[in-house]
Structures are given as structure tokens and as C-alpha cells.
Design a protein around this motif. Structure first.
Motif, PDB file in Angstrom:
ATOM      1  N   VAL A 156       0.850  -1.101   0.006  1.00 56.37           N
ATOM      2  CA  VAL A 156      -0.407  -0.253   0.452  1.00 56.37           C
ATOM      3  C   VAL A 156       0.761   1.172   0.004  1.00 56.37           C
ATOM      4  N   PHE A 157       1.891   1.175   0.783  1.00 55.97           N
ATOM      5  CA  PHE A 157       2.791   2.750   0.340  1.00 55.97           C
ATOM      6  C   PHE A 157       4.108   1.889  -0.042  1.00 55.97           C
ATOM      7  N   ALA A 158       3.724   1.641  -1.159  1.00 52.64           N
ATOM      8  CA  ALA A 158       5.230   1.471  -2.558  1.00 52.64           C
ATOM      9  C   ALA A 158       4.766   2.900  -2.693  1.00 52.64           C
ATOM     10  N   PRO A 159       6.284   3.103  -3.566  1.00 48.37           N
ATOM     11  CA  PRO A 159       7.095   4.262  -4.634  1.00 48.37           C
ATOM     12  C   PRO A 159       6.341   3.820  -5.836  1.00 48.37           C
ATOM     13  N   VAL A 160       7.106   4.925  -6.682  1.00 42.23           N
ATOM     14  CA  VAL A 160       6.341   4.892  -7.927  1.00 42.23           C
ATOM     15  C   VAL A 160       7.147   3.829  -8.680  1.00 42.23           C
ATOM     16  N   PRO A 161       6.783   3.230  -9.411  1.00 42.99           N
ATOM     17  CA  PRO A 161       7.740   2.296  -9.547  1.00 42.99           C
ATOM     18  C   PRO A 161       8.496   3.150 -10.763  1.00 42.99           C
ATOM     19  N   GLU A 162       9.730   2.316 -10.904  1.00 47.89           N
ATOM     20  CA  GLU A 162      11.555   2.656 -12.027  1.00 47.89           C
ATOM     21  C   GLU A 162      10.224   2.951 -13.292  1.00 47.89           C
ATOM     22  N   GLY A 163      11.280   3.650 -13.754  1.00 47.90           N
ATOM     23  CA  GLY A 163      10.446   3.952 -14.906  1.00 47.90           C
ATOM     24  C   GLY A 163       9.666   4.907 -15.452  1.00 47.90           C
ATOM     25  N   SER A 164       8.434   4.931 -14.319  1.00 47.05           N
ATOM     26  CA  SER A 164       7.094   5.378 -14.804  1.00 47.05           C
ATOM     27  C   SER A 164       6.891   6.743 -16.162  1.00 47.05           C
TER      28      SER A 164
ATOM     29  N   VAL B 183       6.256  -0.006   7.808  1.00 45.57           N
ATOM     30  CA  VAL B 183       6.237   1.077   6.672  1.00 45.57           C
ATOM     31  C   VAL B 183       7.505   1.921   7.345  1.00 45.57           C
ATOM     32  N   ASP B 184       7.552   2.119   5.771  1.00 40.35           N
ATOM     33  CA  ASP B 184       8.925   3.349   6.314  1.00 40.35           C
ATOM     34  C   ASP B 184       8.910   4.080   4.465  1.00 40.35           C
ATOM     35  N   ALA B 185       8.164   4.798   4.796  1.00 38.17           N
ATOM     36  CA  ALA B 185       7.188   5.876   3.183  1.00 38.17           C
ATOM     37  C   ALA B 185       7.527   6.867   3.041  1.00 38.17           C
ATOM     38  N   THR B 186       7.610   7.274   1.989  1.00 38.15           N
ATOM     39  CA  THR B 186       8.341   9.469   1.612  1.00 38.15           C
ATOM     40  C   THR B 186       7.394   9.930   0.824  1.00 38.15           C
ATOM     41  N   TYR B 187       6.996  10.761   1.018  1.00 36.95           N
ATOM     42  CA  TYR B 187       5.899  11.117   0.261  1.00 36.95           C
ATOM     43  C   TYR B 187       6.201  12.614  -0.227  1.00 36.95           C
ATOM     44  N   ASP B 188       6.841  12.831  -1.329  1.00 37.22           N
ATOM     45  CA  ASP B 188       6.415  14.643  -1.932  1.00 37.22           C
ATOM     46  C   ASP B 188       5.742  14.492  -3.404  1.00 37.22           C
ATOM     47  N   ARG B 189       5.761  15.795  -3.931  1.00 40.34           N
ATOM     48  CA  ARG B 189       5.223  16.074  -5.094  1.00 40.34           C
ATOM     49  C   ARG B 189       5.462  17.147  -5.893  1.00 40.34           C
ATOM     50  N   ARG B 190       6.846  16.893  -6.346  1.00 42.87           N
ATOM     51  CA  ARG B 190       7.771  17.223  -7.036  1.00 42.87           C
ATOM     52  C   ARG B 190       7.368  16.765  -8.849  1.00 42.87           C
ATOM     53  N   ASP B 191       6.300  15.552  -8.979  1.00 42.94           N
ATOM     54  CA  ASP B 191       6.042  15.222 -10.866  1.00 42.94           C
ATOM     55  C   ASP B 191       4.236  14.812 -10.411  1.00 42.94           C
ATOM     56  N   GLY B 192       3.527  14.588 -11.685  1.00 41.93           N
ATOM     57  CA  GLY B 192       2.446  14.242 -11.625  1.00 41.93           C
ATOM     58  C   GLY B 192       2.167  13.301 -10.794  1.00 41.93           C
ATOM     59  N   CYS B 193       3.186  12.133 -10.878  1.00 37.89           N
ATOM     60  CA  CYS B 193       3.032  10.481 -10.500  1.00 37.89           C
ATOM     61  C   CYS B 193       3.117  10.584  -8.570  1.00 37.89           C
TER      62      CYS B 193
ATOM     63  N   ILE C 149       2.471  13.430  -6.938  1.00 33.49           N
ATOM     64  CA  ILE C 149       1.774  13.955  -6.361  1.00 33.49           C
ATOM     65  C   ILE C 149      -0.250  13.067  -6.848  1.00 33.49           C
ATOM     66  N   SER C 150      -0.101  11.839  -7.480  1.00 31.99           N
ATOM     67  CA  SER C 150      -1.381  11.216  -7.368  1.00 31.99           C
ATOM     68  C   SER C 150      -0.841  10.035  -6.318  1.00 31.99           C
ATOM     69  N   ARG C 151       0.459  10.028  -5.664  1.00 30.56           N
ATOM     70  CA  ARG C 151       0.110   8.919  -4.755  1.00 30.56           C
ATOM     71  C   ARG C 151       0.006   9.667  -3.758  1.00 30.56           C
ATOM     72  N   TRP C 152       0.171  11.232  -3.768  1.00 31.45           N
ATOM     73  CA  TRP C 152       0.140  11.987  -2.754  1.00 31.45           C
ATOM     74  C   TRP C 152      -1.687  12.013  -1.944  1.00 31.45           C
ATOM     75  N   ASP C 153      -2.244  12.478  -3.348  1.00 28.95           N
ATOM     76  CA  ASP C 153      -3.831  12.338  -3.049  1.00 28.95           C
ATOM     77  C   ASP C 153      -4.231  11.237  -2.713  1.00 28.95           C
ATOM     78  N   ARG C 154      -3.928   9.797  -3.549  1.00 32.13           N
ATOM     79  CA  ARG C 154      -4.278   8.969  -3.028  1.00 32.13           C
ATOM     80  C   ARG C 154      -4.450   8.344  -1.588  1.00 32.13           C
ATOM     81  N   MET C 155      -3.237   9.099  -0.930  1.00 31.69           N
ATOM     82  CA  MET C 155      -3.412   8.984   0.955  1.00 31.69           C
ATOM     83  C   MET C 155      -4.161   9.898   1.567  1.00 31.69           C
ATOM     84  N   VAL C 156      -4.746  10.649   1.126  1.00 32.76           N
ATOM     85  CA  VAL C 156      -5.651  12.334   1.828  1.00 32.76           C
ATOM     86  C   VAL C 156      -6.734  11.133   2.124  1.00 32.76           C
ATOM     87  N   PRO C 157      -7.499  11.150   3.493  1.00 28.99           N
ATOM     88  CA  PRO C 157      -6.513  12.688   4.701  1.00 28.99           C
ATOM     89  C   PRO C 157      -5.287  11.951   5.214  1.00 28.99           C
TER      90      PRO C 157
END
Length: 153
Positions: free
Chosen positions: A91-99, A122-132, A134-142
Motif C-alpha cells: 500500500v505504501f509502495a513508491p512510484v515504480p522505476e521508469g514510470s 512501513v517506512d515510506a516517503t512522499y513528495d509532490r515533485r511530479d504528476g506521479c 502528486i497522484s500517489r500523495w493524493d491517493r493517501m488523503v486524508p
């Protein structure tokens, strides 16, 4: 002739009974005992948010099953992570390489989520540096704050 004595059969029966008792005792350990004394039942996450803006930055403790902690929306946060949890998928996977991701910037906000979910670390980091991201972050709101279209230069 082949002769069966009671001694080997009794040993085999005794070993089977001990194995079943050991298995039952392992399965009967409640999750609170495994987490330690005084720890609430269920999953626990620590969410640290930086550079998201006033009222959103900080470190929050979240307990689920039942929902508790100082997270601003504990029930909603537990619900979103529960809803995204699938057997065999992280559930906390990073954006896949090569996306292939859109070149957009969602602001400087970052988040770090640590703890235990569904019995896994769990040890996951999130940021909003690109569209992928941002989508990953938004999927985890709230679980993470809703930043919407708050792109900052």
C-alpha cells in the motif's frame, strides 16, 4: 512378523499433542501482547509532514483498528489506508522505476510515514515533485493533508 508396541505409538501421539498445543499457543497470542504492554490494539503509523503549510505541518500518531491517536482525521486516515490495502500489494509502495510522469510541480510538501500496517513494517516517503508523486500523495488523503492544487513556485 511385524509387531507394534505401545511405547512408539504413545511417543508419536504425545509428540503430535505437544505440536498441536504449541501451534495453538502461538495462534492465540493477541496482537496487544505482541506490541507490548500498554500499546493499543491494531496498526500504528507515525506521519511527519513538512512544508505543507500552516496547520498541516507536524508529526501525528495514528492507531487503527480501532482508530485513535492525535491525527486530525484518524477515522478517515485509517479508512483510506484500509481501502487501498490489497493482498500481495504494498500500500505504501513508491512510484515504480521508469514510470512516465507529467512534468508538473505540486509544491515543496514532504511526508514520512513509519510504523506497522497489516503486520508489516512501513517506512515510506512522499513528495509532490511530479504528476506521479502528486497522484500517489493524493491517493493517501486524508492520511496526508489535502493540498489540492496548491502548487507553489
Amino acid at each position: 512378523m511385524f509387531q507394534v508396541t505401545r511405547t512408539p505409538a504413545a511417543r508419536l501421539l504425545g509428540a503430535a499433542a505437544l505440536s498441536a498445543a504449541a501451534l495453538a499457543s502461538v495462534c492465540a497470542v493477541p496482537s496487544a501482547a505482541a506490541a507490548g504492554p500498554g500499546a493499543p490494539d491494531g496498526d500504528h503509523l507515525t506521519v511527519t509532514v513538512r512544508d505543507a503549510g500552516p496547520g498541516m505541518d507536524g508529526t501525528y500518531e495514528l492507531y487503527c483498528h480501532p482508530a485513535a491517536g492525535d491525527h486530525p482525521d484518524a477515522a478517515g486516515a485509517c479508512s483510506v489506508v484500509d481501502g487501498d490495502t490489497r493482498w500481495g500489494q504494498e500500500v505504501f509502495a513508491p512510484v515504480p522505476e521508469g514510470s512516465v510522469c507529467t512534468m508538473q510541480y505540486g509544491g515543496p510538501a514532504t511526508a514520512h510515514v513509519t510504523g506497522t500496517w497489516a503486520g508489516r513494517p512501513v517506512d515510506a516517503t512522499y513528495d509532490r515533485r511530479d504528476g506521479c508523486e502528486i497522484s500517489r500523495w493524493d491517493r493517501m488523503v486524508p492520511l496526508l493533508p489535502d493540498l489540492g492544487n496548491q502548487a507553489r513556485p
